[in-house]
Design an enzyme around this catalytic site. Structure first.
Site, short mmCIF file in Angstrom:
data_model
loop_
_atom_site.label_atom_id
_atom_site.label_comp_id
_atom_site.label_asym_id
_atom_site.label_seq_id
_atom_site.Cartn_x
_atom_site.Cartn_y
_atom_site.Cartn_z
N CYS A 39 0.83 -1.21 0.00
CA CYS A 39 0.00 0.00 0.00
C CYS A 39 0.86 1.25 0.00
O CYS A 39 1.41 1.65 1.04
CB CYS A 39 -0.93 -0.01 1.21
N CYS B 56 -0.56 4.08 2.23
CA CYS B 56 -0.35 3.85 3.66
C CYS B 56 1.08 4.14 4.08
O CYS B 56 1.32 4.73 5.14
CB CYS B 56 -0.69 2.40 4.02
N ASP B 57 2.04 3.71 3.29
CA ASP B 57 3.43 3.67 3.74
C ASP B 57 4.40 4.56 2.96
O ASP B 57 5.57 4.65 3.32
CB ASP B 57 3.94 2.22 3.68
#
Length: 317
Positions: free
Chosen positions: A136, A139-140
């Protein structure tokens, strides 16, 4: 006093774009509707930075669209609870949905559980998950500011998320097992024009290396058989999807790969059980197609419940 068993008209399993739309259509048709979701509403949309191919928005952040759809799904009274469905038991006029702590009952069910990212299955992937290995970018991505990251894959997700990562990373190397990308041309063009994006063709990741965190990948050229080591701080993997259908394998509704098969009304081989979105055997998996599936299934569930009610009333008369 025993609790009276509640039987919903429809239970929607999964609150991605398809499930949220199905709940909207079902509840708007005055069906008692329950959304069962094991995560946050929105599904994979929450992992998408910008959505540019959903009609009505030139561009919208995935989490923002998730919240708008969630608010819309609840406006006509649909309920929403946390639940991870382990099994569906078909009692014909009723479907029993078994979760870890209780069972729910409904006259009809709409499966909208989506799909998840395939794993490479190589050494270091599981061990370094969350320590440089990710699925992701949204997300990261921010954890890799001014660092070098590798993106594995050559489809839409790999190229789009790889380009997204350039706003943080100093360099993004896309590793693809073929000699050309499979992504849409507009996504390819953006990647090729981006000075931060590099490509390694005809190669696969044999190992993700590192002790406490990722420090690189071991690559194999599938044409020559040669191995090489590429230093990197992170690895983002986008090599395809697997259907989230394990809980329904006891039912005769999936094909050999696990995708759920439906007719044009989203009905499976079991009357009253519908499937929509990414878990379905379909040619395209996008927000727009999931929404289309959801609207069809929500309407079809209404028709099914109406006919079922009429049939039960006649039997009781």
């Amino acid at each position: 006093m025993e609790d009276i068993k509640k039987v919903y008209d429809v239970i929607v399993i999964g609150a991605g774009p398809g499930g949220l739309t199905a709940a909207l259509y079902a509840s708007r048709s005055n069906l008692s509707t329950l959304l069962l979701e094991k995560g946050i509403p929105g599904g994979q949309m929450n992992n998408t930075a910008e959505i540019e191919n959903y009609s009505g928005f030139s561009s919208i952040m995935g989490p923002d669209l998730s919240m708008k759809m969630y608010e819309g799904a609840k406006q006509f009274g649909a309920e929403h609870v946390y639940g991870d469905v382990k099994e569906i038991i078909d009692h014909e006029t009723e479907k029993e949905l078994v979760t870890a702590d209780k069972s729910y009952f409904a006259k009809s069910v709409i499966i909208a559980t989506g799909a998840e990212h395939k794993k490479l299955g190589v050494k270091g992937e599981a061990e370094l998950n969350g320590r440089g290995v990710s699925y992701c970018a949204v997300c990261d991505g921010a954890f890799f500011r001014n660092k070098h990251v590798v993106v594995v894959g050559g489809g839409d997700s790999a190229v789009e998320e790889g380009t997204y990562l350039t706003q943080f990373a100093s360099k993004v190397t896309i590793v693809h097992r073929r000699s050309e990308l499979r992504a849409q041309k507009i996504l390819q063009d953006r990647a090729f024009k981006n000075e931060k994006v590099d490509f390694i063709w005809d190669s696969v990741v044999e190992e993700i290396t590192g002790e406490e965190k990722v420090d690189g990948v071991r690559l194999k050229n599938i044409n020559t058989g040669d191995y090489s080591q590429l230093e990197a701080d992170g690895v983002f993997i986008y090599i395809g999807l697997l259907p989230n259908s394990e809980s329904f394998r006891n039912l005769p509704i999936t094909n050999q790969e696990g995708w759920i098969e439906t007719d044009s009304q989203m009905m499976t081989a079991i009357p009253g059980v519908f499937a929509i979105g990414d878990v379905r055997d379909t040619v395209l998996r996008q927000v727009a197609t999931a929404v289309g599936d959801g609207s069809v299934a929500g309407n079809a569930a209404y028709q099914y419940v109406e006919e079922l009610n009429e049939k039960m009333e006649k039997q009781e008369a």
